[in-house]
Design a protein around this motif. Sequence first.
Motif, PDB file in Angstrom:
ATOM      1  N   GLU B  66       1.290   2.673   3.787  1.00  0.00           N
ATOM      2  CA  GLU B  66      -0.043   3.221   3.496  1.00  0.00           C
ATOM      3  C   GLU B  66      -0.683   3.751   4.771  1.00  0.00           C
ATOM      4  O   GLU B  66      -0.648   3.087   5.812  1.00  0.00           O
ATOM      5  CB  GLU B  66      -0.905   2.099   2.909  1.00  0.00           C
ATOM      6  CG  GLU B  66      -2.286   2.483   2.457  1.00  0.00           C
ATOM      7  CD  GLU B  66      -3.004   1.268   1.875  1.00  0.00           C
ATOM      8  OE1 GLU B  66      -2.746   0.950   0.696  1.00  0.00           O
ATOM      9  OE2 GLU B  66      -3.764   0.612   2.606  1.00  0.00           O
ATOM     10  N   ILE B 105       7.659  -5.857  -0.708  1.00  0.00           N
ATOM     11  CA  ILE B 105       6.277  -5.373  -0.762  1.00  0.00           C
ATOM     12  C   ILE B 105       5.396  -6.321   0.039  1.00  0.00           C
ATOM     13  O   ILE B 105       5.406  -7.522  -0.203  1.00  0.00           O
ATOM     14  CB  ILE B 105       5.731  -5.322  -2.208  1.00  0.00           C
ATOM     15  CG1 ILE B 105       6.583  -4.424  -3.091  1.00  0.00           C
ATOM     16  CG2 ILE B 105       4.288  -4.825  -2.215  1.00  0.00           C
ATOM     17  CD1 ILE B 105       6.046  -4.312  -4.510  1.00  0.00           C
ATOM     18  N   VAL B 107       1.383  -6.787   0.875  1.00  0.00           N
ATOM     19  CA  VAL B 107       0.055  -6.318   0.474  1.00  0.00           C
ATOM     20  C   VAL B 107      -0.995  -7.342   0.871  1.00  0.00           C
ATOM     21  O   VAL B 107      -0.699  -8.524   1.038  1.00  0.00           O
ATOM     22  CB  VAL B 107      -0.054  -6.121  -1.061  1.00  0.00           C
ATOM     23  CG1 VAL B 107       0.727  -4.915  -1.507  1.00  0.00           C
ATOM     24  CG2 VAL B 107       0.389  -7.370  -1.804  1.00  0.00           C
ATOM     25  N   VAL B 111      -5.414  -7.365  -3.142  1.00  0.00           N
ATOM     26  CA  VAL B 111      -4.913  -6.246  -3.945  1.00  0.00           C
ATOM     27  C   VAL B 111      -4.792  -6.655  -5.407  1.00  0.00           C
ATOM     28  O   VAL B 111      -4.359  -7.762  -5.714  1.00  0.00           O
ATOM     29  CB  VAL B 111      -3.555  -5.756  -3.398  1.00  0.00           C
ATOM     30  CG1 VAL B 111      -2.853  -4.839  -4.383  1.00  0.00           C
ATOM     31  CG2 VAL B 111      -3.751  -5.047  -2.071  1.00  0.00           C
ATOM     32  N   ILE B 116       0.076  -3.355  -8.155  1.00  0.00           N
ATOM     33  CA  ILE B 116       1.468  -3.697  -7.845  1.00  0.00           C
ATOM     34  C   ILE B 116       2.357  -3.399  -9.055  1.00  0.00           C
ATOM     35  O   ILE B 116       3.484  -2.917  -8.923  1.00  0.00           O
ATOM     36  CB  ILE B 116       1.592  -5.189  -7.458  1.00  0.00           C
ATOM     37  CG1 ILE B 116       0.572  -5.541  -6.367  1.00  0.00           C
ATOM     38  CG2 ILE B 116       3.003  -5.519  -7.000  1.00  0.00           C
ATOM     39  CD1 ILE B 116       0.759  -4.781  -5.107  1.00  0.00           C
ATOM     40  N   THR B 139       7.921 -10.549  -1.922  1.00  0.00           N
ATOM     41  CA  THR B 139       6.531 -10.214  -1.674  1.00  0.00           C
ATOM     42  C   THR B 139       6.075 -10.949  -0.426  1.00  0.00           C
ATOM     43  O   THR B 139       6.514 -12.057  -0.152  1.00  0.00           O
ATOM     44  CB  THR B 139       5.625 -10.638  -2.841  1.00  0.00           C
ATOM     45  OG1 THR B 139       5.772 -12.039  -3.040  1.00  0.00           O
ATOM     46  CG2 THR B 139       5.983  -9.900  -4.103  1.00  0.00           C
ATOM     47  N   SER B 142       0.252  -8.846   3.676  1.00  0.00           N
ATOM     48  CA  SER B 142       0.012  -7.921   4.780  1.00  0.00           C
ATOM     49  C   SER B 142      -1.419  -8.095   5.254  1.00  0.00           C
ATOM     50  O   SER B 142      -2.327  -8.204   4.437  1.00  0.00           O
ATOM     51  CB  SER B 142       0.225  -6.480   4.320  1.00  0.00           C
ATOM     52  OG  SER B 142      -0.315  -5.578   5.271  1.00  0.00           O
ATOM     53  N   LEU B 146      -0.657  -1.510   2.849  1.00  0.00           N
ATOM     54  CA  LEU B 146       0.455  -1.773   1.950  1.00  0.00           C
ATOM     55  C   LEU B 146       1.731  -1.236   2.590  1.00  0.00           C
ATOM     56  O   LEU B 146       1.762  -0.133   3.145  1.00  0.00           O
ATOM     57  CB  LEU B 146       0.217  -1.083   0.603  1.00  0.00           C
ATOM     58  CG  LEU B 146       1.161  -1.449  -0.536  1.00  0.00           C
ATOM     59  CD1 LEU B 146       0.439  -1.260  -1.873  1.00  0.00           C
ATOM     60  CD2 LEU B 146       2.431  -0.642  -0.548  1.00  0.00           C
TER      61      LEU B 146
END
Lengths: 306, 306
Positions: B66, B105, B107, B111, B116, B139, B142, B146
């Motif tokens: 992102e 992933i 995130v 989020v 997702i 998962t 973050s 993202l």
Amino acid sequence: MRVRTSADPAAGPTLAQIGENALVEMLTRGLPRDARVRVAAGDDCAVIGAPRDTRWQLLKTDAVIEGVHFLPDENPRRIGWKALCRAISDIAAMGGIPHYALITIAVGSGVKIARIRSLYAGLLRAADAFGVSIVGGETARSPGSLFLNIALTGSVERTRCVLRSGGRPGDVLLVTGRLGGSIKAKHLDFTPRLAEARWLVENFKPTAMMDLSDGLAADLPRLAAASRCGFTLDKERIPRTRGIAIERALTDGEDYELLIAVPANRLASLQAAWPQSFPRLPLTQIGSLNSQPSTLIPLRGFDHFT
Amino acid sequence: MRVRTSADPAAGPTLAQIGENALVEMLTRGLPRDARVRVAAGDDCAVIGAPRDTRWQLLKTDAVIEGVHFLPDENPRRIGWKALCRAISDIAAMGGIPHYALITIAVGSGVKIARIRSLYAGLLRAADAFGVSIVGGETARSPGSLFLNIALTGSVERTRCVLRSGGRPGDVLLVTGRLGGSIKAKHLDFTPRLAEARWLVENFKPTAMMDLSDGLAADLPRLAAASRCGFTLDKERIPRTRGIAIERALTDGEDYELLIAVPANRLASLQAAWPQSFPRLPLTQIGSLNSQPSTLIPLRGFDHFT
């Protein structure tokens, strides 16, 4: 079957509300897969192979992120070591051996080259130590934190592959090493239990095995649930890192020790043989699997989002 | 051989100063590898296999982030599609077919789950469209952007595997599609040239091939250098997206078209056969390889760090 998508992505719960277990379960339910996929999500690695192949392939991906898994001022060599060893630990937990690694690094454009070289030095030291070939590296720009992803392949003889789901009522549960307090130092310098796991699958064929990354309180229920068993846990017996209370031994996480289930009739010979091969690493019986899958554990392990 | 680490990680140049090419070259030089590693860093994928195996394995890792590869308010379905299709495009560029994907992933904990799920819907649509099985998902939390990493395996018949390094002086250079202007929309919705690449390796065996991700001005010199060739480029012939100037066609990046080298004596039959199979996609001769490896190109393509 497809994952349904909400018409309004702003609606609904957040990750912190639902938690990691529920998220992974939701995302991976009903994924289309080809006939060679033996295990997809829900175990330490994905397992690929035809039912009669002599070897199955193991696939793992894992990330460490600045500010989540390590602090910004941490020695980059230790970060590199940790990142690759986490993935090796998952290959070990299936009874396998690791082969090829691909590295993704995302960093800010202001990061010093020397820091990236040092990170790679740690990756290479781990690769050397455990027989891994690093066969590719992608670099990307990160707008913020350093992000390091490892994709690792491995393989295991079909007859030696150990899943989380093979445990049976009556099996004895054991752990290697001592639990808790990893955050002090061990989480950056740990040794994945590759030699120990190979020795176990070659000599005592565990019925189920996993590596402890989120704490016994979170991970043991996962192994039991995958095996459709309940469990009893003898808290007094749990081997603790010196100076660590039982609650922390259960919940700290990042132990990277093995949790093993073996039939009770193999326990005595296993306990006799283990110290001959691994005199410096304790192997401790901590409980057993039973036929009441509804067992609840009163303490929670680490959830990445709550 | 080890990557040397500076005693002072605060010293030395930054990534923005050295650039991505030099960084990847530096990090991957002298990595220890086992005998089955045919190609490691420096091509679209790593290639694993014994010299006489009928099929070789392809391994790829790639990330979208992102704020770098997409904007925070982008439709998550398109992000998921793009992320997997980028890796598929690299498998295609070797002449291979994709098999198994692992998704990481990261995130923020705030989020929304729906976001997702939508991301996964895009991943699944791409997996369905190109025969990929998603076999694992990790998962992580973050602290900021993202981050979505794809690890993808594939395979290719040994005799059909095409590297960047197989080009020879006199080979003709061609590209699929039209270049430039991808940022407007195509970069999120592109179709990896999997069918086209397979058709090429089955019928015309290119000597070298790669996918265009950083712009022809950056990528063509990479193919030529890997093949130890120079090149001539006929700028007038470069197929441009409507309304895009030549400079942007050379440097915009994210075209995800194929750059192909074929012996000159196969050009006529290739140009005759192509429109029969792919009537809607242009295939354009843009230049040729030569024996002067020192050729310089006056325009620069996209560098991830400068």
